[in-house]
Design an enzyme around this catalytic site. Structure first.
Site, PDB file in Angstrom:
ATOM      1  N   ASP A  19      -7.338  97.789  24.987  1.00  0.00           N
ATOM      2  CA  ASP A  19      -6.983  98.046  26.388  1.00  0.00           C
ATOM      3  C   ASP A  19      -6.474  99.480  26.549  1.00  0.00           C
ATOM      4  O   ASP A  19      -6.784 100.167  27.527  1.00  0.00           O
ATOM      5  CB  ASP A  19      -5.878  97.099  26.851  1.00  0.00           C
ATOM      6  CG  ASP A  19      -6.179  95.646  26.616  1.00  0.00           C
ATOM      7  OD1 ASP A  19      -6.402  94.915  27.585  1.00  0.00           O
ATOM      8  OD2 ASP A  19      -6.156  95.213  25.442  1.00  0.00           O
ATOM      9  N   ASN A 163     -15.093  84.820  18.549  1.00  0.00           N
ATOM     10  CA  ASN A 163     -14.184  85.510  17.623  1.00  0.00           C
ATOM     11  C   ASN A 163     -12.868  84.771  17.407  1.00  0.00           C
ATOM     12  O   ASN A 163     -12.065  85.179  16.565  1.00  0.00           O
ATOM     13  CB  ASN A 163     -13.929  86.954  18.056  1.00  0.00           C
ATOM     14  CG  ASN A 163     -13.280  87.077  19.423  1.00  0.00           C
ATOM     15  OD1 ASN A 163     -13.023  86.083  20.097  1.00  0.00           O
ATOM     16  ND2 ASN A 163     -13.004  88.305  19.832  1.00  0.00           N
ATOM     17  N   ASN A 171     -10.575  86.382  25.319  1.00  0.00           N
ATOM     18  CA  ASN A 171     -10.163  86.481  26.721  1.00  0.00           C
ATOM     19  C   ASN A 171     -10.538  85.235  27.513  1.00  0.00           C
ATOM     20  O   ASN A 171      -9.787  84.802  28.389  1.00  0.00           O
ATOM     21  CB  ASN A 171     -10.803  87.707  27.380  1.00  0.00           C
ATOM     22  CG  ASN A 171     -10.156  89.007  26.964  1.00  0.00           C
ATOM     23  OD1 ASN A 171      -9.037  89.016  26.458  1.00  0.00           O
ATOM     24  ND2 ASN A 171     -10.850  90.108  27.169  1.00  0.00           N
ATOM     25  N   HIS A 244     -14.221  96.841  22.229  1.00  0.00           N
ATOM     26  CA  HIS A 244     -14.436  95.864  23.294  1.00  0.00           C
ATOM     27  C   HIS A 244     -14.119  96.432  24.678  1.00  0.00           C
ATOM     28  O   HIS A 244     -15.002  96.622  25.511  1.00  0.00           O
ATOM     29  CB  HIS A 244     -13.563  94.633  23.054  1.00  0.00           C
ATOM     30  CG  HIS A 244     -13.756  93.959  21.745  1.00  0.00           C
ATOM     31  ND1 HIS A 244     -14.929  93.304  21.408  1.00  0.00           N
ATOM     32  CD2 HIS A 244     -12.924  93.815  20.683  1.00  0.00           C
ATOM     33  CE1 HIS A 244     -14.801  92.785  20.199  1.00  0.00           C
ATOM     34  NE2 HIS A 244     -13.604  93.082  19.738  1.00  0.00           N
TER      35      HIS A 244
END
Length: 315
Positions: A19, A163, A171, A244
């Protein structure tokens, strides 16, 4: 009306190392106006992720962007956090200065709804954590999918393994009910799933190039990614890490990087004992059951150009 060259963005995130790098990518772009950031639980508690968002915006030169605290738990299940991936503080145990600001009084969902109403058809949303805040915002404003220009989600595993389970990505499985609300809502939605993010990696050579970039932003980011690469060495067997959330940021800011995608309605499995949180794409020529708006699932990108742009954002 907004300047057509300006991309107005709301970022919903759970910082989190990747992030952080996604925020760096967007913050470096003068044509990207980050109107707000919402924090959600996920990689750590929402208290920690909100403080991290404030710290990171200061580090990356956007200290005035409002940060709102969002959901501290999923809609139904108990939360699950990821300190083993992102460190006890969510940022690879790299310490940043305390933020000079506090989060705003609005919740993340309220801030998103207000910004969408104030910028109808002009606001892009990047969601790179559990989708709880976005789902709550849809409940507050059912017209949100019409008000938002585009939603880019990092999450899911459509045609590859998960994952955090055989089928589930972190998420989505962290709040499957919220994810199902979002996929059913009717957004113009791009999905950046494990299908592409596990193929778009910061290699050892790229991580070494980052270490040569001068300045605090690059130095701190390199330290974040060193921790991340240590975790991913157990996944890949070599020193590299999946990008990601930064890739999702790039898909939003630089859509030309996308070279292949397919469209299909996406549903989230809620009841399977082995498949809860799975993102299911109906790829039949005539998808069944309902008229759910299709999601654009990204399957190929210009990875080298993305990584070059990512490096440039930290110079």
């Amino acid at each position: 009306m907004a300047d057509r060259k300006t991309t107005r963005v709301f970022v919903d995130c759970d910082p989190g190392i990747d992030d952080a790098v996604a925020l760096a990518y967007l913050a470096a772009r003068p044509e990207v106006e980050i109107l707000g950031v919402g924090a959600v639980f996920g990689n750590n508690t929402v208290t920690v992720t909100a403080r991290n968002a404030l710290r990171l915006l200061a580090l990356y030169g956007r200290p005035d962007v409002p940060v709102a605290v969002g959901a501290g738990r999923p809609l139904v299940q108990e939360p699950r956090l990821a300190e083993h991936v992102h460190g006890d503080n969510g940022l690879g145990d790299v310490e940043l200065p305390e933020p000079e600001r506090e989060a705003v009084a609005e919740s993340a969902a309220e801030l998103l709804v207000r910004l969408a109403r104030e910028n109808p058809g002009e606001l892009d949303v990047l969601a790179v954590g559990p989708l709880t805040n976005v789902a709550i915002a849809v409940g507050l404003e059912p017209r949100l999918p019409e008000l938002v220009r585009r939603l880019v989600v990092m999450g899911g595993a459509v045609e590859v393994p998960g994952n955090v389970g055989s089928h589930a990505e972190a998420n989505i499985v962290n709040d499957p009910e919220a994810a199902e609300v979002v996929f059913a809502a009717g957004f113009d939605l791009d999905l950046v799933a494990l299908d592409i993010t596990m193929k778009t990696v910061a290699t050892s050579d790229w991580l070494d190039r980052l270490k040569e970039v001068p300045g605090e932003r690059a130095e701190r980011t390199s330290a974040f990614l060193d921790f991340y690469a240590d975790f991913y060495k157990g996944v890949f067997g070599v020193r590299q890490c999946a990008m990601h959330d930064p890739l999702a940021a790039a898909v939003l800011a630089d859509p030309h990087l996308v070279t292949e995608a397919f469209e299909a309605p996406i549903r989230v499995e809620l009841t399977g004992s082995l498949t809860r949180g799975m993102t299911v794409a109906d790829r039949r020529p005539r998808p069944g059951r309902d008229e759910r708006r299709v999601t654009r699932v990204i399957t190929s990108v210009s990875g080298d150009e993305f990584l070059d742009r990512m490096l440039d954002s930290l110079r």
